[in-house]
Design a protein around this motif. Structure first.
Motif, PDB file in Angstrom:
ATOM      1  N   ILE A  51       1.065  -1.096  -0.008  1.00  0.00           N
ATOM      2  CA  ILE A  51       0.017  -0.049  -0.017  1.00  0.00           C
ATOM      3  C   ILE A  51       0.768   1.335  -0.013  1.00  0.00           C
ATOM      4  CG2 ILE A  51      -1.807   1.339   1.333  1.00  0.00           C
ATOM      5  CD1 ILE A  51      -2.646  -1.466   2.464  1.00  0.00           C
ATOM      6  N   ALA A  52       1.851   1.404   0.869  1.00  0.00           N
ATOM      7  CA  ALA A  52       2.797   2.451   0.889  1.00  0.00           C
ATOM      8  C   ALA A  52       3.352   2.826  -0.416  1.00  0.00           C
ATOM      9  CB  ALA A  52       4.017   2.141   2.105  1.00  0.00           C
ATOM     10  N   ALA A  53       3.599   1.636  -1.124  1.00  0.00           N
ATOM     11  CA  ALA A  53       4.326   1.850  -2.226  1.00  0.00           C
ATOM     12  C   ALA A  53       3.463   2.414  -3.328  1.00  0.00           C
ATOM     13  CB  ALA A  53       5.004   0.371  -2.899  1.00  0.00           C
ATOM     14  N   ARG A  54       2.369   1.741  -3.586  1.00  0.00           N
ATOM     15  CA  ARG A  54       1.375   2.218  -4.333  1.00  0.00           C
ATOM     16  C   ARG A  54       1.002   3.741  -4.187  1.00  0.00           C
ATOM     17  NH1 ARG A  54      -2.897  -0.820  -7.020  1.00  0.00           N
ATOM     18  NH2 ARG A  54      -1.454  -2.363  -7.310  1.00  0.00           N
ATOM     19  N   LEU A  55       0.645   4.165  -2.968  1.00  0.00           N
ATOM     20  CA  LEU A  55       0.685   5.575  -2.379  1.00  0.00           C
ATOM     21  C   LEU A  55       1.676   6.345  -2.566  1.00  0.00           C
ATOM     22  CD1 LEU A  55      -1.948   4.828   0.430  1.00  0.00           C
ATOM     23  CD2 LEU A  55      -2.520   5.474  -1.843  1.00  0.00           C
ATOM     24  N   GLU A  56       2.944   5.836  -2.725  1.00  0.00           N
ATOM     25  CA  GLU A  56       4.278   6.633  -2.940  1.00  0.00           C
ATOM     26  C   GLU A  56       4.511   7.362  -1.463  1.00  0.00           C
ATOM     27  OE1 GLU A  56       4.266   8.785  -6.599  1.00  0.00           O
ATOM     28  OE2 GLU A  56       4.550   6.977  -7.605  1.00  0.00           O
ATOM     29  N   VAL A  57       4.067   6.716  -0.312  1.00  0.00           N
ATOM     30  CA  VAL A  57       4.428   7.431   0.994  1.00  0.00           C
ATOM     31  C   VAL A  57       5.078   6.506   1.696  1.00  0.00           C
ATOM     32  CG1 VAL A  57       2.117   8.527   0.752  1.00  0.00           C
ATOM     33  CG2 VAL A  57       2.112   6.318   1.811  1.00  0.00           C
ATOM     34  N   VAL A  58       5.640   6.802   3.047  1.00  0.00           N
ATOM     35  CA  VAL A  58       6.399   6.171   3.710  1.00  0.00           C
ATOM     36  C   VAL A  58       5.407   5.275   4.576  1.00  0.00           C
ATOM     37  CG1 VAL A  58       8.322   7.883   4.202  1.00  0.00           C
ATOM     38  CG2 VAL A  58       6.425   7.684   5.590  1.00  0.00           C
ATOM     39  N   PRO A  59       5.968   3.897   4.744  1.00  0.00           N
ATOM     40  CA  PRO A  59       5.080   3.107   5.421  1.00  0.00           C
ATOM     41  C   PRO A  59       4.608   3.581   6.744  1.00  0.00           C
ATOM     42  CG  PRO A  59       7.191   1.878   4.911  1.00  0.00           C
ATOM     43  CD  PRO A  59       7.354   3.248   4.710  1.00  0.00           C
ATOM     44  N   ARG A  60       5.181   4.262   7.565  1.00  0.00           N
ATOM     45  CA  ARG A  60       4.736   4.723   8.811  1.00  0.00           C
ATOM     46  C   ARG A  60       3.107   5.587   8.510  1.00  0.00           C
ATOM     47  NH1 ARG A  60       2.490   4.542  13.125  1.00  0.00           N
ATOM     48  NH2 ARG A  60       2.562   6.130  14.447  1.00  0.00           N
ATOM     49  N   ALA A  61       3.029   6.417   7.469  1.00  0.00           N
ATOM     50  CA  ALA A  61       2.143   7.026   7.116  1.00  0.00           C
ATOM     51  C   ALA A  61       0.742   6.119   6.773  1.00  0.00           C
ATOM     52  CB  ALA A  61       2.070   7.936   5.658  1.00  0.00           C
ATOM     53  N   VAL A  62       1.048   4.901   6.292  1.00  0.00           N
ATOM     54  CA  VAL A  62      -0.028   3.796   5.926  1.00  0.00           C
ATOM     55  C   VAL A  62      -0.447   3.423   7.456  1.00  0.00           C
ATOM     56  CG1 VAL A  62      -0.395   1.636   5.164  1.00  0.00           C
ATOM     57  CG2 VAL A  62       1.006   3.219   3.690  1.00  0.00           C
ATOM     58  N   THR A  63       0.706   2.932   8.383  1.00  0.00           N
ATOM     59  CA  THR A  63       0.080   2.689   9.722  1.00  0.00           C
ATOM     60  C   THR A  63      -0.739   3.433  10.182  1.00  0.00           C
ATOM     61  OG1 THR A  63       2.261   1.648   9.924  1.00  0.00           O
ATOM     62  CG2 THR A  63       1.155   1.856  11.848  1.00  0.00           C
ATOM     63  N   SER A  64      -0.404   4.685  10.454  1.00  0.00           N
ATOM     64  CA  SER A  64      -1.632   5.729  10.865  1.00  0.00           C
ATOM     65  C   SER A  64      -2.968   5.795  10.109  1.00  0.00           C
ATOM     66  CB  SER A  64      -0.915   7.201  10.748  1.00  0.00           C
ATOM     67  OG  SER A  64       0.316   7.145  11.559  1.00  0.00           O
ATOM     68  N   LEU A  65      -2.936   5.644   8.889  1.00  0.00           N
ATOM     69  CA  LEU A  65      -4.347   5.535   8.101  1.00  0.00           C
ATOM     70  C   LEU A  65      -4.960   4.149   8.424  1.00  0.00           C
ATOM     71  CD1 LEU A  65      -3.099   7.001   4.778  1.00  0.00           C
ATOM     72  CD2 LEU A  65      -4.532   7.984   6.281  1.00  0.00           C
ATOM     73  N   VAL A  66      -4.128   3.159   8.569  1.00  0.00           N
ATOM     74  CA  VAL A  66      -4.725   1.937   8.831  1.00  0.00           C
ATOM     75  C   VAL A  66      -5.321   1.877  10.374  1.00  0.00           C
ATOM     76  CG1 VAL A  66      -4.344  -0.438   8.907  1.00  0.00           C
ATOM     77  CG2 VAL A  66      -3.454   0.596   6.880  1.00  0.00           C
ATOM     78  N   ASP A  67      -4.703   2.663  11.184  1.00  0.00           N
ATOM     79  CA  ASP A  67      -5.176   2.627  12.622  1.00  0.00           C
ATOM     80  C   ASP A  67      -6.486   3.264  12.716  1.00  0.00           C
ATOM     81  OD1 ASP A  67      -2.701   1.373  13.356  1.00  0.00           O
ATOM     82  OD2 ASP A  67      -1.834   3.272  14.309  1.00  0.00           O
ATOM     83  N   ALA A  68      -6.594   4.376  11.878  1.00  0.00           N
ATOM     84  CA  ALA A  68      -7.861   5.119  11.945  1.00  0.00           C
ATOM     85  C   ALA A  68      -9.019   4.559  11.202  1.00  0.00           C
ATOM     86  CB  ALA A  68      -7.637   6.269  11.399  1.00  0.00           C
ATOM     87  N   LEU A  69      -8.621   3.605  10.145  1.00  0.00           N
ATOM     88  CA  LEU A  69      -9.624   3.011   9.349  1.00  0.00           C
ATOM     89  C   LEU A  69     -10.318   1.641  10.038  1.00  0.00           C
ATOM     90  CD1 LEU A  69      -8.521   3.527   5.697  1.00  0.00           C
ATOM     91  CD2 LEU A  69     -10.657   4.342   6.751  1.00  0.00           C
ATOM     92  N   GLU A  70      -9.222   1.076  10.872  1.00  0.00           N
ATOM     93  CA  GLU A  70      -9.529  -0.110  11.590  1.00  0.00           C
ATOM     94  C   GLU A  70     -10.410   0.541  12.869  1.00  0.00           C
ATOM     95  OE1 GLU A  70      -7.190  -4.028  12.735  1.00  0.00           O
ATOM     96  OE2 GLU A  70      -5.963  -2.075  13.316  1.00  0.00           O
ATOM     97  N   GLU A  71      -9.864   1.368  13.389  1.00  0.00           N
ATOM     98  CA  GLU A  71     -10.663   1.897  14.596  1.00  0.00           C
ATOM     99  C   GLU A  71     -12.327   2.059  14.205  1.00  0.00           C
ATOM    100  OE1 GLU A  71     -10.698   5.994  17.540  1.00  0.00           O
ATOM    101  OE2 GLU A  71      -8.683   4.699  17.192  1.00  0.00           O
TER     102      GLU A  71
END
Length: 149
Positions: free
Chosen positions: A59-79
């Protein structure tokens, strides 16, 4: 062959930037009732395009962001119940992200919100003008993709 006018290109670039900002503002307004940020929206759409639940690194590679940014987004979407982390069936150290039923419902709402935003921004154009604009935008996008490859 004519040489492009630098001033005209600068004005065109500024118009494109202003249009992009306006589009972002309108999309954000249409996303507010869905209760999701534009970045979360991109992540949901990205996850939905994979045939099987992707890894966060994918996901991070596809969005061209650092993995940490994906973790934060996934945390919020999972919540919010829109995605869930699931173990990889072949490697227990790997975590994959899958959409929940609420996530799929949210994607449908997002499509409607994007359609509403597009209708609002394209309202001044006739059907013929929209077709011409679509062709021009495709030429720009395709040209950018060719140079990137």
């Amino acid at each position: 062959m004519s040489i492009p006018n630098a001033d005209a290109d600068g004005v065109l670039a500024e118009q494109l930037l202003r249009l992009t900002r306006r589009l972002h503002r309108i999309q954000k307004q249409h996303l507010e009732p869905v209760g999701i940020t534009p970045a979360q929206s991109r992540l949901l759409r990205t996850v939905s395009h994979y045939p099987e639940p992707p890894r966060m690194a994918d996901i991070a590679a596809r969005l061209e962001v650092v993995p940490r940014a994906v973790t934060s987004l996934v945390d919020a979407l999972e919540e919010s119940g829109r995605v869930r982390r699931v173990p990889d069936p072949t490697n227990r150290r790997v975590v994959r992200i899958e959409l929940t039923d609420d996530g799929r419902t949210t994607l449908r709402a997002l499509r409607n919100a994007r359609r509403g935003a597009a209708e609002e921004i394209l309202a001044p154009l006739s059907a013929d003008q929209r077709e011409v604009l679509g062709g021009l935008l495709s030429a720009l996008v395709d040209g950018a993709l060719e140079r990137k490859c």
